[in-house]
Every structure is written in C-alpha cells, then in structure tokens.
Scaffold this active site. Structure first.
Site, mmCIF file in Angstrom:
data_model
loop_
_atom_site.group_PDB
_atom_site.id
_atom_site.type_symbol
_atom_site.label_atom_id
_atom_site.label_comp_id
_atom_site.label_asym_id
_atom_site.label_seq_id
_atom_site.Cartn_x
_atom_site.Cartn_y
_atom_site.Cartn_z
ATOM 1 N N ILE A 344 0.817 -1.218 0.000
ATOM 2 C CA ILE A 344 0.000 0.000 0.000
ATOM 3 C C ILE A 344 0.847 1.263 0.000
ATOM 4 C CG2 ILE A 344 -2.115 -0.939 0.992
ATOM 5 C CD1 ILE A 344 -1.164 -0.037 3.744
ATOM 6 N N GLY A 345 2.142 1.126 0.137
ATOM 7 C CA GLY A 345 2.960 2.338 0.125
ATOM 8 C C GLY A 345 4.384 1.999 0.497
ATOM 9 N N SER A 346 5.194 3.043 0.591
ATOM 10 C CA SER A 346 6.574 2.773 0.947
ATOM 11 C C SER A 346 6.942 3.600 2.165
ATOM 12 C CB SER A 346 7.486 3.090 -0.225
ATOM 13 O OG SER A 346 7.398 4.458 -0.487
ATOM 14 N N GLU A 351 8.915 -1.459 2.153
ATOM 15 C CA GLU A 351 7.536 -1.165 1.776
ATOM 16 C C GLU A 351 6.553 -1.482 2.895
ATOM 17 O OE1 GLU A 351 7.608 -3.531 -1.711
ATOM 18 O OE2 GLU A 351 6.980 -5.344 -0.662
ATOM 19 N N ASP A 463 9.064 14.852 14.195
ATOM 20 C CA ASP A 463 8.658 14.818 12.786
ATOM 21 C C ASP A 463 7.139 14.808 12.688
ATOM 22 O OD1 ASP A 463 8.920 14.739 10.072
ATOM 23 O OD2 ASP A 463 9.380 12.595 9.963
HETATM 24 O O1 30K Z 1 -2.852 1.638 7.032
HETATM 25 C C1 30K Z 1 -1.728 1.924 7.380
HETATM 26 N N1 30K Z 1 -1.231 1.584 8.578
HETATM 27 C C2 30K Z 1 0.046 2.042 8.645
HETATM 28 C C3 30K Z 1 0.975 1.950 9.647
HETATM 29 C C4 30K Z 1 0.373 2.699 7.461
HETATM 30 C C5 30K Z 1 1.596 3.284 7.310
HETATM 31 C C6 30K Z 1 2.510 3.220 8.331
HETATM 32 N N2 30K Z 1 3.722 3.824 8.240
HETATM 33 C C7 30K Z 1 3.953 4.863 7.260
HETATM 34 C C8 30K Z 1 3.307 6.137 7.745
HETATM 35 C C9 30K Z 1 3.583 7.281 6.822
HETATM 36 N N3 30K Z 1 5.032 7.442 6.610
HETATM 37 C C10 30K Z 1 5.215 8.585 5.679
HETATM 38 C C11 30K Z 1 6.537 9.229 5.800
HETATM 39 C C12 30K Z 1 5.653 6.216 6.095
HETATM 40 C C13 30K Z 1 5.414 5.070 7.018
HETATM 41 C C14 30K Z 1 2.202 2.522 9.512
HETATM 42 C C15 30K Z 1 -0.747 2.649 6.603
HETATM 43 C C16 30K Z 1 -0.804 3.196 5.302
HETATM 44 C C17 30K Z 1 0.398 3.787 4.690
HETATM 45 C C18 30K Z 1 1.328 2.980 4.091
HETATM 46 C C19 30K Z 1 2.481 3.545 3.543
HETATM 47 C C20 30K Z 1 2.674 4.903 3.559
HETATM 48 C C21 30K Z 1 1.715 5.720 4.147
HETATM 49 C C22 30K Z 1 0.586 5.148 4.712
HETATM 50 C C23 30K Z 1 -1.952 3.265 4.447
HETATM 51 N N4 30K Z 1 -1.928 3.841 3.240
HETATM 52 C C24 30K Z 1 -3.144 3.772 2.737
HETATM 53 C C25 30K Z 1 -3.704 4.234 1.553
HETATM 54 C C26 30K Z 1 -3.937 3.109 3.642
HETATM 55 N N5 30K Z 1 -3.173 2.800 4.703
HETATM 56 C C27 30K Z 1 -5.282 2.903 3.425
HETATM 57 C C28 30K Z 1 -5.839 3.379 2.225
HETATM 58 C C29 30K Z 1 -5.048 4.043 1.325
HETATM 59 O O2 30K Z 1 -5.688 4.469 0.217
HETATM 60 C C30 30K Z 1 -5.008 5.298 -0.665
#
Ligand code: 30K
Length: 701
Positions: A344-346, A351, A463
């Site tokens: 879902i992201g990095s 990741e 941060d």
């Molecule tokens: O649900 C999620 N739970 C998480 C726990 C998610 C991300 C993290 N850590 C990241 C937080 C943001 N940071 C930016 C510098 C990087 C580490 C811990 C999380 C995410 C998510 C995943 C990666 C990056 C950012 C957020 C999440 N992204 C989503 C996107 C999502 N949950 C649900 C829906 C969505 O739709 C676009």
C-alpha cells in the site's frame, strides 16, 4: 434382516429405518447399522500445570458407550461461579475470552486440554461433552460430565521489565512495574545482581517493598546483570529475564562534576552553614532547569518511572542491545498467523503492505505490515526495529497501535493497525472542502490528544506533520512514524560527523527555529510542528509555505513571518497556530493547554464561525501586521514588507500608487522580475491585504 438398531416399517420394505434415538450419518451406507451419540466422558480430573501461567490441565477417559461408532470428539464448556459450593449451575456465568484452551476448546480429538489465564481464588465449573458424527442429528444436547474446582492463590508471575532510573559511579537506581498477575498482594521484591564478568553464583540479593531500589557499592564503568522476582503470600514467583546496566564511568562523572563546579564555588562563598542549604537548593534547581531546558535529554528519555502514575518512555538506543527493547515492548508474531495481501505504500526502510493477522484465540485483524528491505545492514535492521521498541510502549487511541514484530526471519517486519484512510495529508487533499470546520477540529483534537500523551511521557516526536498522521475509517487520527525521530537521535549521539549533512534531513517547514538551528528538540518544538499541522489540516493538505525553498522558509521564519490563516479558517484557530509559532519556546502553549483551547472551541461552535475578513488569503503575517497608517507611498509599503530591494522593478512597471499595487495580479508579479518564489507569493498576498485595507477604508468613509 436389518442391521442393528434399525427396522423395517412395513413388509417388503427395501430400506431399514433407524430406531428412535439412532441415526445414520451423512457418510453412512443405507445398509449400515444405526448409531447414537456417545455417552458422557468419564473420570474427569484436573490438576495445576507447572509454570506460572495460572494454567489447569483437565483429563478424562472416552465414553463407555461409543454409540456404536468409532469416532468421538470433545467440547469443553467453561463457567465461572460465584461461590465454591455450586448449588445452582445457572448462577454461573461464561468464562469469557480471557481463558484460553490449549490445543482447542471444541473438536478436541484428545482426552485432555489445558486452560490458561484462569483467575486465582475463583470457582470454575467445567463440562466436557462427547460428540460423534450423529450428535448433530439428535435433538438432545450432547452428554457431558462436569467438575468444579476453586483455583488457589498462586505465586506472582514474572516482573515483565526493569528500568534504570539513574546511575552514579558506584550505584544504580532501578524501577520496575508489578507482575502482570500479582495473584494477591505483593509483599516484597527480591533484586539479585552480579558483575557480568562473573556468574550467577556470585549474585547478591537485596529486597524492597516498593517498585524501586538503589544498589550501592558497585564498581565504576562496569556492567552488572540484574534479575527481579516478586513474593506474595504463597511465595516467590520466578525470576525475570536478566537485564544489564552499566555504572557511570569515572570520566563521565568527573565531567558532570566539572560542569557543576562554578555553581559549587559560588555556593562556598556563602559560608559553611549556608552552603549546605544553598547546595541542596542548587542541586534541585539545576536538576529541574535541566529538565525543562531539554525535555528530551538523555537522562529522562532513558528512564521510565511511575512518578505520579505517568510512565516515561524508554529510549531503545540507551539499551546495551537495542533489540532487547524490542523484545521487551513488542510481541513476536508467528509468521503463520499473518497473511500479507498487497503493497500500500513505501516507508523509509522498505515497503508497507496490507495484511491480515489472526492472533490465537482472537478475531482476525486488518493490519499494515512494514517490511525491512532485503540487503539491509544489521544497523539498519536495529534502527528499523527500534521504532517498534518505541511504539510498543504506547497505548493511546490517537497513537498508532503496534500489534507485534517478526524478527526471527531475515526480512524483519513491524505489524501495526491498518488505517483505512491512509495518511492525513493525502486524505485531505483528496477530499478538499468536504468537511465541516468542526470535523477538521475534531481531527486536530485527536492528534493533539496523541501528542499530549506522548509529551507526558517525555517523548519528543521531531517529525510531526500531516503525512505522519494516519486516519482510520471513523476519521480517528493517529500519530505514527516514530522511526525518523529515532534515526536522527541515534545519529546525534553516535555519529556526530553526520550532524552537518543531516541538515537536509530535518523537515524544515515543520520544525521550530531553535530545533533546525541548534537541534534543540523538545515538546515545545513538537508544539510548533503541531501548529504547522493545524495549518495543513485547515488548508486541506496545502504545502506549508507553498513553493518557497527551505532556505527562504528559514529566513522568513527568522524574520518573524508566519503563515496566514488558510481560506475558511476561523480566526480563533489561526490565533492558536500563531501561539504555537512563538519564537521563544517558553511562550508556546503546552499540548495540555492546546487541547483545552480546542475543547473550548468545540464546546462553543460559534467561535469556529469563519470571519469573512480573515477568510481571504492573508499574507505571511508578521507579529506586528503591516501598519498601514504609516504607509502612504509604494516605497513605504515595500519597506514595511522588507522588500525594498524591488523598488526599481516596481518603478519600471509604473507601479507608483498604492491603488495600482493593490490591483496586482499573479502574472503581473511574475513579469516584474521578482524571481524569488516566496517573494512573489509574499508580494501578491501583501497586495491583496492592501486591497482589503483600501476597500475597508472606503466602506468606513
Ligand atoms: O494503514 C496503514 N497503517 C500504517 C501503519 C500505514 C503506514 C505506516 N507507516 C507509514 C506512515 C507514513 N510514513 C510517511 C513518511 C511512512 C510510514 C504505519 C498505513 C498506510 C500507509 C502505508 C504507507 C505509507 C503511508 C501510509 C496506508 N496507506 C493507505 C492508503 C492506507 N493505509 C489505506 C488506504 C489508502 O488508500 C489510498
């Protein structure tokens, strides 16, 4: 002839029907005998399990009458009863989810089961039912046998952790929490310790009735091993794992003394009797002021204490081995209980994926799984995992919840809760204009509550920004990203040569001036960042200071420029932001006070009504906003803006009256030859403000 327990209902019938109370299971042939559910299991007995888990094991023998079948399985029913003499089982209630069954509670193929997490001094009523393939066909409940027992008080469970409160060359002060299951009143603790170089046989024990103890007569700069156990009426529980702490090396101690020397000298002059009193006060004052000046100072970050019921967070980097902190605060998750679904992201070290985690005996959870990228060094792995060591110490609805870690495989993983709406900044950008001011303030209140919780524990985030706040499906915002702060802090201590190049790592736009200039991070600098985050939220994810460069932002902030109220932002909120951006950190409000301000606003929604004058895009404000009374020419105006350098450009464009200046458009400014992006914006905003001022003047006239 019909097989056993069946008969024909009429002459010449081709099938034999089962007699009442007998059945054929789905897989049974029509020609087979009919069977019945088994009788109850027999010889049910119980005994305590060894170990301190508060477990009881139950055993029984198979039913005497198997009902004519070979298969049998068992189900266990657990009830908790109000008194040891069970006169009426109906007065007993279900045990609930607290009690766990090993291997399982239902469909047991074996004739024994272990119950764990039982309470002490409580009466349980246990029923063991026997079933086979035809039990479900019978209208009667499965037959069971029951037993009741009252658990006795048992010894306390292990003390889960231990922390160093302070240290000197010859002593260490430790503190620890109660065992998870004290099983009665704790009468005392036994602390046993020995020099790491020798072995446990040389251990010395000291006893304490409280949760803290100072161990003296130690050797400076040596590593000692400590173990602790608790005693209740029943006796001592098992010893905790060994933890190691080092006494203060003499060099460090003499340095500390040297630092205090001027104060001591000053005090000496006050006379001998006076000296004693003064020295005591000085020591207290020095200690207090140190604490205020640097809330993230090593000392406090390192120590956990229960003073006033508040736990200070423990900095994993102060552990001899930071992975110990992870072991202490994060649960190790079985890989087999985790299903990883999609990326879902990095994040910084690899990741982030969405996954499903099924903790034993609990329902499945949606989780986010951060995975350490392949090929990461040991140092990176320990930095990666130390985020979990921090996160695991917190438990607050507005702080991201850690489910656990996987460390035993090469690619380490951190498992946290899944946040359905992802990061706050992109969430707001994608939903621009969709929320009421009250909803936005509600989100900010959540972040503020999380930050108050963290600051109470002396945790400095460093941060805080909308990108590091996650939003769930109920719009609850949770503070996340405890990794970057750790990384910067680690470098701070261990690799001073990297500090210079780290400038680029500091998120300048979100950071208080004293923090990016002198690395003075504190809860007060987190408050500054919170003000920026408020601005991000009220402007639906706009970039703070727009396209200005970091250099320009630093300069503008140093010159006391501040962000204007975003469109539609109530002035009460903007003034709260301005308080967060006070140049002197002592002048900024605490998270506690920010929260009460926001609560006041939420309780009086009228205060959140947008006042029209402020709703239009305002210039970067100075604490003393442009004073138009002293502005009568374009030069005055440029001077008030500290933009004198553009006088020639303005003259060349024939911008010689304030009226013309007030009608400047963005394109005009681009053509002016003002080539610094921040300045273009600043001039445009100031021109808008001038326009507002001039029209206001007309109205007044
Ligand atoms: O649900 C999620 N739970 C998480 C726990 C998610 C991300 C993290 N850590 C990241 C937080 C943001 N940071 C930016 C510098 C990087 C580490 C811990 C999380 C995410 C998510 C995943 C990666 C990056 C950012 C957020 C999440 N992204 C989503 C996107 C999502 N949950 C649900 C829906 C969505 O739709 C676009």
């Amino acid at each position: 002839m019909c097989p056993p327990n069946s008969r024909t209902s009429h002459e010449g019938s081709s099938v034999c029907e089962c007699r009442s109370g007998f059945y054929r299971a789905a897989g049974d042939a029509n020609s087979s005998a009919c069977t019945t559910p088994p009788s109850a299991p027999v010889s049910l007995s119980w005994e305590y399990e060894s170990g301190d888990g508060g477990g009881v094991s139950l055993r029984w023998r198979p039913p005497v009458d198997m009902g004519g079948r070979s298969e049998v399985w068992y189900g266990v029913v657990c009830r908790i009863c109000p008194s040891p003499s069970i006169t009426n089982p109906a007065s007993c209630s279900w045990c609930g989810e607290g009690v766990t069954f090993s291997p399982v509670q239902t469909n047991l193929k074996q004739t024994s089961v272990t119950l764990n997490n039982l309470l002490t001094r409580v009466t349980y009523l246990i029923q063991v039912q026997a079933m086979n393939e035809v039990s479900a066909l019978s209208p009667f409940p499965a037959r069971y046998t029951s037993i009741n027992f009252t658990t006795s008080q048992s010894v306390p469970s292990t003390v889960p952790m231990m922390h160093q409160l302070s240290r000197a060359p010859d002593s260490i002060t430790l503190s620890w929490p109660q065992p998870d299951r004290p099983n009665g009143d704790i009468l005392e603790y036994q602390l046993r310790y020995f020099d790491k170089a020798s072995d446990v046989d040389s251990a010395v024990s000291v006893y304490s009735e409280t949760n803290t103890l100072t161990v003296g007569s130690l050797i400076a700069g040596s590593i000692y091993a400590f173990q602790i156990r608790a005693r209740n009426e029943r006796g001592f529980g098992p010893f905790s794992n060994t933890v190691y702490f080092t006494t203060l090396p003499l060099e460090e101690h003499s340095q500390q003394v040297q630092n205090q020397l001027p104060l001591l000298v000053g005090s000496v002059m006050g006379g001998a009797a006076f000296l004693l009193v003064v020295a005591a006060i000085v020591v207290v004052v020095v200690f207090r002021s140190k604490r205020r000046a640097s809330p993230y100072s090593d000392r406090l970050q390192r120590y956990i204490s229960n003073r006033g019921g508040v736990k200070y967070y423990v900095d994993p980097s102060t552990y001899e081995d930071p992975s110990e902190a992870v072991k202490e605060f994060a649960r190790e998750i079985e890989s087999t209980h985790l299903k990883i679904e999609e990326v879902i992201g990095s994040a910084q070290f690899g990741e982030v994926s969405r996954g499903r985690y099924r903790p034993p005996g609990r329902r499945e959870l949606l989780v986010a799984v951060k995975t350490l990228r392949l090929g990461a060094s040991d140092r990176e792995k320990s930095m990666f995992l130390s985020e979990a060591g921090v996160l695991g110490q917190f438990d607050h609805p507005n702080v991201l919840k850690l489910e656990g870690v996987i460390t035993r495989v090469p690619s380490a993983r951190i498992i946290t809760e899944f946040m359905e709406n992802g990061p706050l900044d992109s969430f707001l950008r994608e939903n621009e204009g969709q929320f009421s001011v009250l909803q936005l303030v509600g989100m900010l209140r959540g972040v503020g509550a999380g930050m108050r919780y963290l600051s109470e524990r002396n945790f400095v985030h460093r941060d805080l920004a909308a990108r590091n706040v996650l939003v769930n499906s109920n719009l609850v915002c949770k503070v996340s990203d405890f990794g970057l702060s750790r990384l910067m802090r680690g470098m701070d201590h261990n690799m001073p040569t990297y500090t210079a190049s780290l400038g680029s790592k500091i998120p300048v736009r979100w950071t208080a001036p004293e923090a990016f200039q002198h690395r003075k991070f504190s809860s007060a600098s987190d408050v500054w960042s919170f003000g920026i985050l408020m601005w991000e939220v009220m402007s639906y994810g706009e970039r703070p200071y727009w396209d200005m460069s970091n250099q320009e932002v630093m300069k503008a902030v140093a010159e006391q420029f501040r962000l204007p109220a975003p469109t539609g932002c109530p002035s009460a909120l903007h003034s709260l932001m301005l308080q967060c951006w006070q140049a002197e950190r002592e002048d900024r409000p605490s998270f506690e006070s920010i929260l009460s301000s926001m609560d006041r606003l939420i309780r009086h929604p009228v205060s959140l009504k947008t006042d029209i004058m402020r709703s239009c895009s305002q210039p970067l404000l100075t604490p003393t906003p442009t004073d138009f009374s002293s502005v009568s020419t374009v030069s005055d105006w440029l001077r008030a803006l500290r933009m004198e350098r553009y006088q020639d450009e303005f003259a060349r464009a024939h911008l010689d009256t304030l009226d013309r200046v007030s009608r400047l458009t963005v394109e005009d400014i681009q053509n002016l030859g003002v080539n610094l992006l921040g300045h273009q914006r600043k001039i445009f905003n100031a021109a808008q403000q001038l326009k507002a001022h001039l029209t206001q003047g007309q109205v007044e006239v």
